[in-house]
Design a protein around this motif. Structure first.
Motif, PDB file in Angstrom:
ATOM      1  N   ARG A  96     -26.448   6.603 -29.888  1.00  0.00           N
ATOM      2  CA  ARG A  96     -27.961   5.901 -30.150  1.00  0.00           C
ATOM      3  C   ARG A  96     -28.106   4.847 -29.401  1.00  0.00           C
ATOM      4  O   ARG A  96     -28.976   4.632 -28.617  1.00  0.00           O
ATOM      5  CB  ARG A  96     -28.250   5.964 -31.562  1.00  0.00           C
ATOM      6  CG  ARG A  96     -29.132   6.608 -32.054  1.00  0.00           C
ATOM      7  CD  ARG A  96     -29.583   6.383 -33.530  1.00  0.00           C
ATOM      8  NE  ARG A  96     -29.193   5.291 -34.227  1.00  0.00           N
ATOM      9  CZ  ARG A  96     -28.251   4.968 -34.892  1.00  0.00           C
ATOM     10  NH1 ARG A  96     -27.216   6.069 -35.019  1.00  0.00           N
ATOM     11  NH2 ARG A  96     -27.779   4.188 -35.687  1.00  0.00           N
ATOM     12  N   VAL A  97     -27.066   3.911 -29.585  1.00  0.00           N
ATOM     13  CA  VAL A  97     -27.119   2.437 -28.881  1.00  0.00           C
ATOM     14  C   VAL A  97     -26.901   2.819 -27.394  1.00  0.00           C
ATOM     15  O   VAL A  97     -27.651   2.080 -26.632  1.00  0.00           O
ATOM     16  CB  VAL A  97     -26.038   1.533 -29.559  1.00  0.00           C
ATOM     17  CG1 VAL A  97     -25.880   0.356 -28.644  1.00  0.00           C
ATOM     18  CG2 VAL A  97     -26.185   1.212 -31.000  1.00  0.00           C
ATOM     19  N   ASN A  98     -26.005   3.674 -26.962  1.00  0.00           N
ATOM     20  CA  ASN A  98     -25.773   3.872 -25.506  1.00  0.00           C
ATOM     21  C   ASN A  98     -27.234   4.304 -24.871  1.00  0.00           C
ATOM     22  O   ASN A  98     -27.763   3.668 -23.765  1.00  0.00           O
ATOM     23  CB  ASN A  98     -24.662   4.772 -25.310  1.00  0.00           C
ATOM     24  CG  ASN A  98     -23.528   4.153 -25.063  1.00  0.00           C
ATOM     25  OD1 ASN A  98     -23.564   2.950 -25.552  1.00  0.00           O
ATOM     26  ND2 ASN A  98     -22.361   4.787 -25.119  1.00  0.00           N
ATOM     27  N   LEU A  99     -27.901   5.257 -25.603  1.00  0.00           N
ATOM     28  CA  LEU A  99     -29.211   5.650 -25.122  1.00  0.00           C
ATOM     29  C   LEU A  99     -30.118   4.693 -25.079  1.00  0.00           C
ATOM     30  O   LEU A  99     -30.913   4.574 -23.992  1.00  0.00           O
ATOM     31  CB  LEU A  99     -29.620   6.803 -26.137  1.00  0.00           C
ATOM     32  CG  LEU A  99     -31.039   7.452 -25.715  1.00  0.00           C
ATOM     33  CD1 LEU A  99     -30.767   8.517 -24.537  1.00  0.00           C
ATOM     34  CD2 LEU A  99     -31.251   8.300 -26.997  1.00  0.00           C
ATOM     35  N   MET A 100     -30.165   3.814 -25.885  1.00  0.00           N
ATOM     36  CA  MET A 100     -31.274   2.801 -25.888  1.00  0.00           C
ATOM     37  C   MET A 100     -30.889   1.674 -25.030  1.00  0.00           C
ATOM     38  O   MET A 100     -31.925   1.333 -24.147  1.00  0.00           O
ATOM     39  CB  MET A 100     -31.549   2.248 -27.344  1.00  0.00           C
ATOM     40  CG  MET A 100     -32.041   3.064 -28.384  1.00  0.00           C
ATOM     41  SD  MET A 100     -32.770   2.336 -29.915  1.00  0.00           S
ATOM     42  CE  MET A 100     -33.317   3.548 -30.734  1.00  0.00           C
ATOM     43  N   ILE A 101     -29.691   1.482 -24.531  1.00  0.00           N
ATOM     44  CA  ILE A 101     -29.292   0.516 -23.732  1.00  0.00           C
ATOM     45  C   ILE A 101     -29.608   1.142 -22.171  1.00  0.00           C
ATOM     46  O   ILE A 101     -29.922   0.308 -21.268  1.00  0.00           O
ATOM     47  CB  ILE A 101     -27.868  -0.019 -23.711  1.00  0.00           C
ATOM     48  CG1 ILE A 101     -27.672  -0.768 -25.116  1.00  0.00           C
ATOM     49  CG2 ILE A 101     -27.366  -0.736 -22.575  1.00  0.00           C
ATOM     50  CD1 ILE A 101     -26.263  -1.275 -25.371  1.00  0.00           C
ATOM     51  N   MET A 102     -29.299   2.329 -22.123  1.00  0.00           N
ATOM     52  CA  MET A 102     -29.725   2.908 -20.828  1.00  0.00           C
ATOM     53  C   MET A 102     -31.114   2.948 -20.528  1.00  0.00           C
ATOM     54  O   MET A 102     -31.934   2.722 -19.483  1.00  0.00           O
ATOM     55  CB  MET A 102     -29.250   4.530 -20.789  1.00  0.00           C
ATOM     56  CG  MET A 102     -29.660   4.961 -19.297  1.00  0.00           C
ATOM     57  SD  MET A 102     -28.676   6.596 -19.085  1.00  0.00           S
ATOM     58  CE  MET A 102     -29.195   7.728 -20.165  1.00  0.00           C
ATOM     59  N   HIS A 103     -32.087   3.147 -21.569  1.00  0.00           N
ATOM     60  CA  HIS A 103     -33.432   3.010 -21.409  1.00  0.00           C
ATOM     61  C   HIS A 103     -33.844   1.664 -21.095  1.00  0.00           C
ATOM     62  O   HIS A 103     -34.732   1.218 -20.431  1.00  0.00           O
ATOM     63  CB  HIS A 103     -34.269   3.679 -22.609  1.00  0.00           C
ATOM     64  CG  HIS A 103     -34.264   5.226 -22.662  1.00  0.00           C
ATOM     65  ND1 HIS A 103     -35.379   5.990 -22.411  1.00  0.00           N
ATOM     66  CD2 HIS A 103     -33.473   6.085 -23.260  1.00  0.00           C
ATOM     67  CE1 HIS A 103     -35.214   7.130 -22.307  1.00  0.00           C
ATOM     68  NE2 HIS A 103     -33.850   7.210 -23.001  1.00  0.00           N
ATOM     69  N   LEU A 104     -33.241   0.664 -21.843  1.00  0.00           N
ATOM     70  CA  LEU A 104     -33.248  -0.820 -21.380  1.00  0.00           C
ATOM     71  C   LEU A 104     -33.210  -1.149 -19.966  1.00  0.00           C
ATOM     72  O   LEU A 104     -33.673  -1.728 -19.327  1.00  0.00           O
ATOM     73  CB  LEU A 104     -32.622  -1.533 -22.526  1.00  0.00           C
ATOM     74  CG  LEU A 104     -32.717  -3.301 -22.197  1.00  0.00           C
ATOM     75  CD1 LEU A 104     -34.529  -3.710 -22.709  1.00  0.00           C
ATOM     76  CD2 LEU A 104     -31.971  -3.962 -23.150  1.00  0.00           C
ATOM     77  N   ALA A 105     -31.916  -0.368 -19.461  1.00  0.00           N
ATOM     78  CA  ALA A 105     -31.413  -0.629 -18.093  1.00  0.00           C
ATOM     79  C   ALA A 105     -32.590  -0.172 -17.195  1.00  0.00           C
ATOM     80  O   ALA A 105     -32.649  -0.641 -16.018  1.00  0.00           O
ATOM     81  CB  ALA A 105     -30.120  -0.163 -17.852  1.00  0.00           C
ATOM     82  N   ILE A 106     -33.189   1.044 -17.407  1.00  0.00           N
ATOM     83  CA  ILE A 106     -34.100   1.744 -16.749  1.00  0.00           C
ATOM     84  C   ILE A 106     -35.511   0.831 -16.668  1.00  0.00           C
ATOM     85  O   ILE A 106     -35.916   0.712 -15.464  1.00  0.00           O
ATOM     86  CB  ILE A 106     -34.385   2.881 -17.208  1.00  0.00           C
ATOM     87  CG1 ILE A 106     -33.546   4.062 -17.066  1.00  0.00           C
ATOM     88  CG2 ILE A 106     -35.658   3.444 -16.642  1.00  0.00           C
ATOM     89  CD1 ILE A 106     -33.647   5.381 -17.708  1.00  0.00           C
TER      90      ILE A 106
END
Length: 190
Positions: A83-93
């Motif tokens: 979950r954290v990786n998914l959210m960090i990826m969306h933040l990076a986008i």
């Protein structure tokens, strides 16, 4: 040594853009005041504009150097469904949207002191200019809420996965909706 620079000024509302050549004087100021004496100082290319271009360029380099490696790393490790990786990826986008859309747009506006790309592209870029920061802020709220619920209810992992995806969908949706007034605002002036 004078360097010609293309610029445009709208002569009156609802007409085509007139194009003319401005000369850069030896002290790097545009000689726009003699052509349009009514323009305020902040609407000309001046020393403050140069400072802003340098600062935005520095922010661009730092943001790209920070967000691109994070995004590439998360894309390479997609098999790790966190979950954290998914959210960090969306933040990076979201941060990459700010980096590669908003910052270059600001640099171009500071250099040209005029909009040269037409009305449709203006609306698209103003929309993206608002969308990036909204999305970045909303994703940060999602991460904060996810961490809050992880501390409050650590054993509800199945609910957390579903809740995380719902929060991300809401973050994107709210950002899309909140950016729409930028496009409609321009209709009043074009």
């Amino acid at each position: 040594m004078d360097i010609p620079i293309k610029a445009s000024v709208i002569s009156e509302p609802d007409t085509e853009i007139d194009t003319f050549i401005l000369n850069v004087t030896n002290n790097s100021n545009l000689n726009i005041s003699s052509i349009y004496p009514d323009l305020p100082y902040y609407l000309t290319f001046n020393e403050e504009s140069i400072r802003e271009v340098v600062l935005y360029s520095l922010m661009f380099v730092l943001a790209a150097a920070g967000n691109l490696p994070v995004f590439v790393t998360l894309i390479r490790n997609r098999h790790r469904k966190s979950r954290v990786n998914l959210m960090i990826m969306h933040l990076a986008i979201a941060d990459l949207i700010v980096t590669f859309v908003m910052i270059p747009l600001e640099i171009a506006w500071r250099i040209t002191v005029a909009w040269l790309a037409g009305n449709v592209f203006c609306k698209i870029m103003l929309y993206m200019r608002a969308f990036g920061p909204y999305l970045s802020s909303m994703i940060l709220v999602c991460i904060s809420l996810d961490r809050y619920f992880a501390i409050l209810h650590p054993l509800k992992v199945n609910d957390a996965q579903r809740r995380g995806k719902i929060m991300l969908i809401l973050a994107w949706s709210i950002s899309i909706l909140c950016s729409i007034p930028q496009v409609n605002f321009i209709n009043n002036f074009s």
